[in-house]
Design an enzyme around this catalytic site. Structure first.
Site, PDB file in Angstrom:
ATOM      1  N   LYS A 102      35.239  51.392  14.394  1.00 16.29           N
ATOM      2  CA  LYS A 102      36.059  50.440  13.636  1.00 16.29           C
ATOM      3  C   LYS A 102      35.254  49.176  13.366  1.00 16.29           C
ATOM      4  O   LYS A 102      34.534  48.696  14.246  1.00 16.29           O
ATOM      5  CB  LYS A 102      37.305  50.117  14.465  1.00 16.29           C
ATOM      6  N   SER A 117      46.256  49.201  12.948  1.00 19.46           N
ATOM      7  CA  SER A 117      45.198  48.722  12.087  1.00 19.46           C
ATOM      8  C   SER A 117      43.952  49.614  12.061  1.00 19.46           C
ATOM      9  O   SER A 117      43.136  49.481  11.159  1.00 19.46           O
ATOM     10  CB  SER A 117      44.784  47.317  12.518  1.00 19.46           C
ATOM     11  N   SER A 150      47.579  49.666  17.506  1.00 18.41           N
ATOM     12  CA  SER A 150      46.611  49.932  16.433  1.00 18.41           C
ATOM     13  C   SER A 150      45.702  51.135  16.639  1.00 18.41           C
ATOM     14  O   SER A 150      44.963  51.501  15.719  1.00 18.41           O
ATOM     15  CB  SER A 150      45.755  48.689  16.193  1.00 18.41           C
TER      16      SER A 150
END
Lengths: 101, 486
Positions: B79, B154, B178
């Site tokens: 990420k 997210s 997330s």
């Protein structure tokens, strides 16, 4: 909780943010809705309940985690400045802060 | 079976037996990544040359297959909020559009030490603030099971990349769900470790008392192996906890009979989709069929979790994000004549609407006269929520719930109403407030072919038991998957 446009402007100043006039009104309405939702917390009595910050180690709520103070090398200056929008002479350049009178 | 469709552990076996090389595997993954990326848009940056060089390096290492390199030659994605030395890390924000970290996050370093090959950095909601990845300043990531729907957030890029076989596994971060919610939306497995289990050093901070890095894998076994690689104490993170790391992947097989699983009556919230509810009820019956005991219990403060979370997280964010001022890194507004103008113009142009909204909420909650009423109150409610879980874990070993109240929703469906988006996190945020470990495992597909996740939560530092029950569930459920839409 009623929120005025002046409130929004004041918080924006504290947060170093700027908004267009129409953004402020849209923001004010959203803000009011979100904050009223937050106020459901007032239904709960909370006197005498300790706050939690580190959820796993309760002692960390009051104390710090120290390590031995061994000197170690840090990043070289050129690597630190490599991401700066305006580096100069080993420093971060910014607009002038103090005016000459 | 095509190479990109292998699980991480299957690929590892093939590498070990020298049926394939790391370079071959890397080429196959990169080809797949490029093939579907125009439709999925999971990545903010991909570096094929770096990945292939690294794979060649691994191939040339004689020792690669020993225990010290458990991920040797495995292509992974990270990420874009986790620092990678010499590789742009944007946090999905315009304000860090050109930030190249001069160091690796501890989690990145550990993956590299384990022999992993990093293929790309994945898309995310700006600064990890969001539940759909629509808040990225760069692109909309699409759900590989239905391209008109969100991948969750997210860590939506990481979830979509693993589901679409663009990487064999990924790292995400979880502040309020997330990792787990995108794992549920993308039909993959995602684990949020106990707070303090994985170092946050080099993770760009959103809400420091809630953030945790964790793995997203194609199945539970892959997820266990990834957690094993990144977990552990780190002197660079004062909140990381000094406890030995179990060999999670050795814990999977084993009896779950007699284990107690709790389901809280507070989980039947308004807005719980009937298909999700039915899927979770079936999952509970399956757990019973496996020999687990399912008990109803109460977590009475659950209805207050969202309100507490959306004070604590923005308050911490408003403080953490004060560092983006156009001085040391990232974007600087060109037109600021004074220092103060430069600050506020940089921040107003560099941050997106959701980040600004949260900075504003946080600033308000911390401002003079409101601190006690909002922030302190929320931290006290946090204690009550944590206590609910401690009480529940006196009676049960695990707590089961849906991961999200609905299947993946349509792109654009919730962007106009921030509060509606916040309410998607109803099952995940209490776990972050309490700091517990929690995993999302696929438990069903809707008739339209959309994945649904089951969330299982365990006691502090009992990730190995959590992985064991999740693995047993995965085996017993033996889910039939519809075809991907990529």
């Amino acid at each position: 909780m009623k929120i005025s446009c002046q409130d929004v402007e004041k918080i924006a100043r504290l947060a170093n943010l700027r908004f267009e006039e129409q953004e402020i009104e849209a923001f004010r309405a959203q803000f009011e809705k979100i904050l009223s939702y937050m106020e459901t917390l007032n239904e709960l009595p909370s006197e005498g309940i300790p706050p939690t910050s580190h959820p796993v180690l309760p002692s960390r709520n009051e104390s710090n985690a120290f390590r031995e103070d061994d000197p170690k090398s840090s990043l070289p200056q050129d690597e630190v400045l490599a991401n700066a929008p305006r580096p100069g002479k080993g420093h971060f350049r910014v607009p002038k802060v103090i005016e000459k009178e | 079976m095509k190479l990109h469709e292998l699980t991480l552990c299957q690929a590892r076996e093939k590498l070990r037996r020298k049926e394939i090389s790391a370079v071959e595997l890397c080429r196959a993954i990169l080809a797949r990544l490029e093939e579907v990326e125009p439709r999925v848009q999971a990545f903010l940056s991909v570096d094929p040359d770096r990945a292939l060089r690294r794979a060649a390096e691994i191939d040339s290492e004689e020792v690669a297959w020993k225990d010290g390199r458990p991920l040797a030659g495995i292509p992974l994605a990270i990420k874009d909020v986790i620092c990678t030395r010499g590789w742009r890390t944007t946090c999905g924000s315009k304000i860090l559009y050109n930030f190249v970290p001069p160091y690796d996050a501890t989690a990145t370093r550990k993956l590299l030490e384990a022999g992993a090959v990093l293929v790309g950095k994945t898309n995310m909601d700006e600064f990890a603030m969001g539940s759909s990845t629509e808040n990225s300043a760069y692109q909309i990531t699409r759900n590989p099971w239905d391209l008109d729907r969100v991948p969750g957030g997210s860590s939506g890029g990481s979830g979509a990349a693993v589901a679409a076989h663009q990487a064999l596994g990924a790292l995400g971060t979880d502040t309020g769900g997330s990792i787990r919610q995108p794992a549920a939306f993308c039909g993959v497995v995602g684990l949020k470790p106990t707070y303090g289990r994985v170092s946050r050093y080099g993770l760009v901070a959103f809400a420091s008392s809630l953030d945790q890095i964790g793995p997203i894998g194609k199945d539970v076994r892959d997820t266990a192996l990834l957690l094993e690689a990144i977990a552990g104490f780190d002197p660079q993170d004062s909140t990381s906890v000094n406890r030995p790391v179990p060999r999670y992947s050795q814990w999977l097989e084993g009896d779950v009979r007699g284990m107690k699983v709790g389901f809280a009556r507070e989980f039947f919230v308004e807005g719980l989709d009937p298909e999700v509810r039915a899927a979770v009820e079936r999952a509970l019956r399956l757990l019973e069929g496996m020999g687990c005991e399912v008990l109803e219990l109460s977590l009475p403060h659950t209805p207050y979790a969202i309100a507490a979370y959306y004070i604590v997280a923005p308050a911490e964010a408003s403080s953490n994000l004060a560092r983006y001022d156009g001085v040391k890194y990232g974007y600087r507004a060109p037109e600021g004549a004074t220092l103060s103008d430069m600050y506020s113009l940089t921040r107003s142009q560099g941050f997106g609407p959701e980040v600004k909204r949260r900075i504003m909420i946080g600033t308000y909650a911390l401002s003079a006269g409101y601190y006690d009423a909002y922030y302190l109150k929320a931290l006290k409610v946090r204690t009550l929520i944590k206590q609910d879980y401690l009480d529940a874990f006196q009676r049960v070993d695990f707590i089961a719930s849906p991961t999200a109240p609905t299947p993946p929703f349509k792109i654009g469906e919730k962007t106009e109403d921030p509060l509606a988006m916040y309410l998607c996190d109803v099952y995940t945020v209490p776990i972050n407030l309490a700091g517990l470990p929690s995993i999302s495992v696929p438990c069903a597909f809707t008739p339209e072919g959309l994945p649904i996740g089951l969330q299982l939560t365990g006691r502090y530092f009992e990730e190995e038991r959590l992985l064991r029950i999740a693995y047993a569930f995965e085996q017993a459920a033996n889910l039939q998957r519809p075809p991907l839409k990529v």
